[in-house]
Design a protein around this motif. Structure first.
Motif, short mmCIF file in Angstrom:
data_model
loop_
_atom_site.label_atom_id
_atom_site.label_comp_id
_atom_site.label_asym_id
_atom_site.label_seq_id
_atom_site.Cartn_x
_atom_site.Cartn_y
_atom_site.Cartn_z
N ALA A 51 2.58 9.12 -6.13
CA ALA A 51 1.68 10.21 -6.26
C ALA A 51 1.72 11.48 -5.16
O ALA A 51 1.67 12.49 -5.59
N GLY A 52 1.89 11.00 -4.18
CA GLY A 52 2.14 12.03 -2.89
C GLY A 52 3.35 11.47 -2.05
O GLY A 52 3.98 10.49 -2.13
N LYS A 53 3.61 12.38 -1.24
CA LYS A 53 4.58 12.22 -0.36
C LYS A 53 4.34 10.93 0.67
O LYS A 53 3.13 10.77 1.31
N THR A 54 5.39 10.00 0.88
CA THR A 54 5.18 8.84 1.64
C THR A 54 6.73 8.58 2.14
O THR A 54 7.44 8.74 1.73
N THR A 55 6.62 8.04 3.27
CA THR A 55 7.84 7.65 4.20
C THR A 55 8.08 6.29 3.69
O THR A 55 9.04 5.78 4.14
N GLU A 56 7.32 5.66 3.14
CA GLU A 56 7.25 4.13 2.60
C GLU A 56 7.82 4.06 1.24
O GLU A 56 7.67 5.04 0.48
N LYS A 57 8.47 2.97 0.82
CA LYS A 57 8.76 2.87 -0.62
C LYS A 57 7.67 2.90 -1.37
O LYS A 57 7.79 3.18 -2.66
N ILE A 58 6.63 2.47 -1.09
CA ILE A 58 5.57 2.23 -1.89
C ILE A 58 4.27 2.91 -1.46
O ILE A 58 4.03 2.67 -0.15
N GLY A 59 3.55 3.75 -2.03
CA GLY A 59 2.42 4.43 -1.43
C GLY A 59 1.21 3.72 -2.00
O GLY A 59 1.20 2.65 -2.49
N ASN A 60 -0.14 4.48 -1.94
CA ASN A 60 -1.32 3.80 -2.19
C ASN A 60 -1.69 4.55 -3.59
O ASN A 60 -2.77 4.09 -4.26
N THR A 61 -1.13 5.59 -4.04
CA THR A 61 -1.58 6.28 -5.46
C THR A 61 -0.19 6.48 -6.30
O THR A 61 0.85 6.61 -5.54
N PHE A 62 -0.33 6.23 -7.63
CA PHE A 62 0.77 6.21 -8.55
C PHE A 62 0.50 7.14 -9.56
O PHE A 62 -0.82 7.41 -9.97
N VAL A 63 1.53 7.70 -10.37
CA VAL A 63 1.53 8.25 -11.55
C VAL A 63 2.50 7.73 -12.51
O VAL A 63 3.42 7.24 -11.99
N ILE A 64 1.81 7.51 -13.61
CA ILE A 64 3.09 7.32 -14.63
C ILE A 64 4.04 8.37 -14.81
O ILE A 64 3.71 9.52 -14.95
N THR A 65 5.08 8.18 -15.21
CA THR A 65 6.13 9.08 -15.37
C THR A 65 6.47 9.37 -16.89
O THR A 65 5.88 8.62 -17.65
#
Length: 91
Positions: A51-65
């Motif tokens: 859901a947000g910008k992250t330098t990691e492959k996986i963040g802490n927040t997601f959205v369905i596409t």
């Protein structure tokens, strides 16, 4: 299972972010390492996105596409056209 949880928590909306904590709480018996594996598969398939910008492959927040909603409607749940669900809670 994990895609269904993200769909339901986000009310089937591509703009509604869902935290990894909320997703994890949807499963009483899933180890967090297994959840991360599921999330990585969904990210790689383009069914969810960070859901947000992250330098990691996986963040802490997601959205369905949009692709994730289409997959959900075709393979998991019944379709929910936007015009019929605006302002209503989805099951």
């Amino acid at each position: 299972m994990v895609l269904t949880a993200i769909f339901n928590l986000g009310k089937g909306d591509i703009t509604t972010p869902v935290t990894i904590g909320a997703i994890h709480h949807a499963f009483s018996d899933m180890d967090v390492r297994d959840l991360v594996k599921h999330l990585l598969v969904l990210l790689d398939a383009g069914l969810i996105a960070n859901a947000g910008k992250t330098t990691e492959k996986i963040g802490n927040t997601f959205v369905i596409t949009s692709k994730g909603i289409d997959y959900y409607n075709r393979n998991i749940g019944r379709p929910y056209p936007k015009e019929q669900t605006a302002g209503k809670n989805l099951p």
